[in-house]
Design an enzyme around this catalytic site. Sequence first.
Site, PDB file in Angstrom:
ATOM      1  N   GLY A  68      -8.333  -2.195  -3.622  1.00 21.54           N
ATOM      2  CA  GLY A  68      -7.161  -1.321  -3.650  1.00 21.54           C
ATOM      3  C   GLY A  68      -7.343  -0.212  -2.712  1.00 21.54           C
ATOM      4  N   GLN A  79      -6.315   8.070   0.690  1.00 22.88           N
ATOM      5  CA  GLN A  79      -7.896   7.919   1.119  1.00 22.88           C
ATOM      6  C   GLN A  79      -7.766   7.511   2.683  1.00 22.88           C
ATOM      7  OE1 GLN A  79      -8.042   4.474  -2.113  1.00 22.88           O
ATOM      8  NE2 GLN A  79     -10.327   4.968  -2.057  1.00 22.88           N
ATOM      9  N   CYS A 105     -15.373   3.551  -5.982  1.00 26.43           N
ATOM     10  CA  CYS A 105     -14.376   4.272  -5.241  1.00 26.43           C
ATOM     11  C   CYS A 105     -14.913   4.102  -3.802  1.00 26.43           C
ATOM     12  CB  CYS A 105     -13.830   5.089  -5.484  1.00 26.43           C
ATOM     13  SG  CYS A 105     -12.478   5.985  -4.648  1.00 26.43           S
ATOM     14  N   LEU A 106     -13.972   3.488  -2.930  1.00 21.60           N
ATOM     15  CA  LEU A 106     -14.315   3.414  -1.555  1.00 21.60           C
ATOM     16  C   LEU A 106     -14.465   4.927  -0.996  1.00 21.60           C
ATOM     17  CD1 LEU A 106     -11.881   0.944  -0.090  1.00 21.60           C
ATOM     18  CD2 LEU A 106     -14.327   0.586  -0.156  1.00 21.60           C
ATOM     19  N   HIS A 165      -6.346   3.148 -11.283  1.00 19.00           N
ATOM     20  CA  HIS A 165      -7.324   3.941 -10.321  1.00 19.00           C
ATOM     21  C   HIS A 165      -6.279   4.347  -9.351  1.00 19.00           C
ATOM     22  CE1 HIS A 165     -11.303   4.123  -8.333  1.00 19.00           C
ATOM     23  NE2 HIS A 165     -10.386   4.165  -7.342  1.00 19.00           N
ATOM     24  N   GLU A 166      -5.533   3.490  -8.680  1.00 20.83           N
ATOM     25  CA  GLU A 166      -4.516   3.752  -7.252  1.00 20.83           C
ATOM     26  C   GLU A 166      -3.583   4.849  -7.599  1.00 20.83           C
ATOM     27  OE1 GLU A 166      -6.184   2.786  -4.757  1.00 20.83           O
ATOM     28  OE2 GLU A 166      -7.301   1.069  -5.520  1.00 20.83           O
ATOM     29  N   HIS A 172      -5.422   8.079  -7.544  1.00 13.91           N
ATOM     30  CA  HIS A 172      -5.348   8.647  -6.218  1.00 13.91           C
ATOM     31  C   HIS A 172      -4.269   9.178  -5.929  1.00 13.91           C
ATOM     32  CE1 HIS A 172      -9.255   7.624  -5.029  1.00 13.91           C
ATOM     33  NE2 HIS A 172      -9.381   6.225  -5.082  1.00 13.91           N
TER      34      HIS A 172
HETATM   35 NI    NI Z   1     -10.622   4.475  -5.341  1.00 15.13          NI
END
Ligand code: NI
Length: 172
Positions: A46, A51, A101-102, A143-144, A147
């Site tokens: 995702g 991000q 998380c990225l 999660h997204e 964000h």
């Molecule tokens: Ni994330």
Amino acid sequence: MALREIIFLPEPILRRKAKPVTKFDKDLQTLIDDMIETMREAPGVGLAAPQINIPQQLAVIEYAEQDDDEGAPPKPKKLYVIINPEIVKASEEKVLGVEGCLSIPGLLGEVERHAHIQVKALNRHGQPVKLKVEGWMARIFQHEIDHLNGVMFTDKATRVWKPQEDEEVELD
Ligand code: NI
């Protein structure tokens, strides 16, 4: 298509509520395609627009649910583009799972999420869609959507740790 640069904490944009998308023009289509490419390249399951430093309510998700049966053929990946999403129903049942998380490299955490959710969103053409998701897909959606509200998984984690070398988790 082009790869976009993923930003990390403590970049302040990751902590702001993203603005609703209002224009479904060619630039938005390019942005969506770039986000899909960037997510796949990372690799991640995702990616939310903040991000990549874009404070808009847009996220891409791609994941194949695992079969409980070992040895079962792999399920196909499902790709979602969600714009201005809103969780309209959430199960009382919650489940714990390990997330990364990225935008927070080198950290994992155990997070409680709703087992099933219903989400109202717009698709890439601005048409309303209602999605029912469960299992790991429901976790990725939550999660997204977090964000897009400036919330990181570490805010909700009951514990966080640095992964061991052999500890692999899907990132988003
Ligand atoms: Ni994330």
